[in-house]
Each structure stands twice: as structure tokens, then as C-alpha cells.
Design a protein around this motif. Structure first.
Motif, short mmCIF file in Angstrom:
data_model
loop_
_atom_site.label_atom_id
_atom_site.label_comp_id
_atom_site.label_asym_id
_atom_site.label_seq_id
_atom_site.Cartn_x
_atom_site.Cartn_y
_atom_site.Cartn_z
N GLU A 106 -8.64 -5.77 0.28
CA GLU A 106 -9.47 -4.69 -0.27
C GLU A 106 -10.42 -4.14 0.80
O GLU A 106 -10.60 -2.92 0.91
N THR A 109 -8.53 -1.90 3.23
CA THR A 109 -7.87 -0.72 2.66
C THR A 109 -8.80 0.49 2.74
O THR A 109 -9.98 0.41 2.38
N THR A 133 -1.32 8.11 -0.34
CA THR A 133 -2.44 8.54 0.49
C THR A 133 -2.40 10.05 0.64
O THR A 133 -1.42 10.70 0.29
N GLN A 142 -5.04 3.45 8.10
CA GLN A 142 -4.76 2.28 7.28
C GLN A 142 -3.97 1.23 8.07
O GLN A 142 -4.29 0.05 8.05
N TYR A 146 -5.20 -2.68 9.25
CA TYR A 146 -4.44 -3.90 9.05
C TYR A 146 -4.13 -4.61 10.37
O TYR A 146 -4.20 -5.83 10.47
#
Length: 187
Positions: A106, A109, A133, A142, A146
Motif C-alpha cells: 500500500e 502504490t 492507472t 509505480q 516497486y
């Protein structure tokens, strides 16, 4: 015997000659004292042995009483419970903290990314996310978010396509490091 062939060897009257030497009976007294000491030690050891045998008999009686008081079924149940608790403790010590993992996903993100499906496969150490998106820039941010986290080992982006409303739909697989999610680091 006084006279044998004209020669007298012994006088007719005898006198007893006693010679006393100091310590003449010392070995006799020492032997008697040692014998008495040996008998006293033997008697003391026999008495001590009898006391020890009485203690052993009392302990044996206590053991027999304790054996009679034992409940074999309860003991078997306790052993089973102990094994189950050991397995449970192992399971709890090695489980994945999903709340920690989900909080991390979360936090990584982007706010413009909306999840439509989310699957986690603990055995493989993977998250499979289908999301929407606004554009490719947000998708790139994004992926960069990550990649920047050291608990995520690999990223697989697939099925990126534009929807009729102009948004992007994509599927992303995140392979995470189980060791980073297994134990609670606060302990």
C-alpha cells in the motif's frame, strides 16, 4: 640334673631373672587398639548401611505411591498437547506477516493506481495485481516505486492495454523476498 658325670652345669637353686625393657608390649597394645578400631569402624559402617537401606526402602515406597497416583491418560494428553504447541509455535514463528506485506504494498502504490484484483501466493512468494492507472507516466512511477524496495525481488509487467475511457489496464506480478516478510522485526 645337678650332677652328670661330675660336672654341674646348672646351679641347684634357680632364681628368676626378669628383665623389663620399655615398650616391650607396644606392638601387642597397638594391635589390640587397631583391632578395636576396625571393629568400631565395621559397626559404624553396618549402622550407616542399615540407615541407607531404610532410606532406600522409604524412597521406594514413595515411588510406588507416586506411581499409583499417576494418570496415564492425562500424561499422554499432555505429551500430545506439548507436541501440538511446539508445532504451533513453529508455525507462528515462521508465518508471513500479511499485514506488514500489505502495508508495504500500500505504501509503495501510487495514489493514481486503482487495484481491481489482488492475489497473493505465499508458497511462491508472489503478488499478482490487476490494476488501472491514468497514463504511462503513473505506471512508470509505480514500477519504479516497486523496484526501489529491497523486499521486492522481481517485477513482471504484462497485459498493458488502453481502455475506451483512456485509462490503462495492466497486470503486474511482484516476487517478494519471504525472509523480509516472515518475522516481525520489532522483536
Amino acid at each position: 640334673m645337678a650332677d652328670q658325670g661330675g660336672i654341674q652345669l646348672l646351679p641347684e637353686s634357680r632364681r628368676k631373672i626378669e628383665i623389663k625393657t620399655p615398650g616391650e608390649n607396644r606392638w601387642v597394645y597397638a594391635g589390640a587398639a587397631a583391632l578395636v578400631l576396625v571393629f568400631l569402624i565395621a559397626a559404624g559402617l553396618a549402622f550407616y548401611r542399615g540407615g541407607l537401606e531404610d532410606q532406600v526402602a522409604k524412597l521406594d515406597a514413595n515411588l510406588v505411591n507416586l506411581e499409583k497416583k499417576r494418570d496415564k491418560k492425562v500424561e499422554a494428553n499432555l505429551l500430545t498437547l506439548n507436541k501440538q504447541l511446539a508445532l504451533t509455535a513453529s508455525l507462528l514463528n515462521n508465518h508471513i506477516f500479511w499485514s506488514k506485506a500489505l502495508a508495504k504494498v500500500e505504501a509503495l502504490t501510487q495514489p493514481q493506481v486503482q487495484f481491481s484484483t489482488f492475489n497473493a501466493i505465499a508458497e511462491e512468494g508472489k503478488f499478482e495485481i490487476k490494476a488501472f492507472t491514468l497514463n504511462y507516466t503513473v505506471l512508470a512511477r509505480q514500477i519504479a516505486a516497486y523496484v526501489s524496495d529491497d523486499s521486492i525481488k522481481d517485477i513482471d509487467l504484462s497485459n498493458v492495454h488502453v481502455l475506451t475511457n483512456g485509462r490503462l489496464e495492466f497486470t503486474i506480478r511482484l516476487t517478494f523476498d519471504k525472509d523480509k516478510f516472515i518475522k516481525d522485526e520489532s522483536k
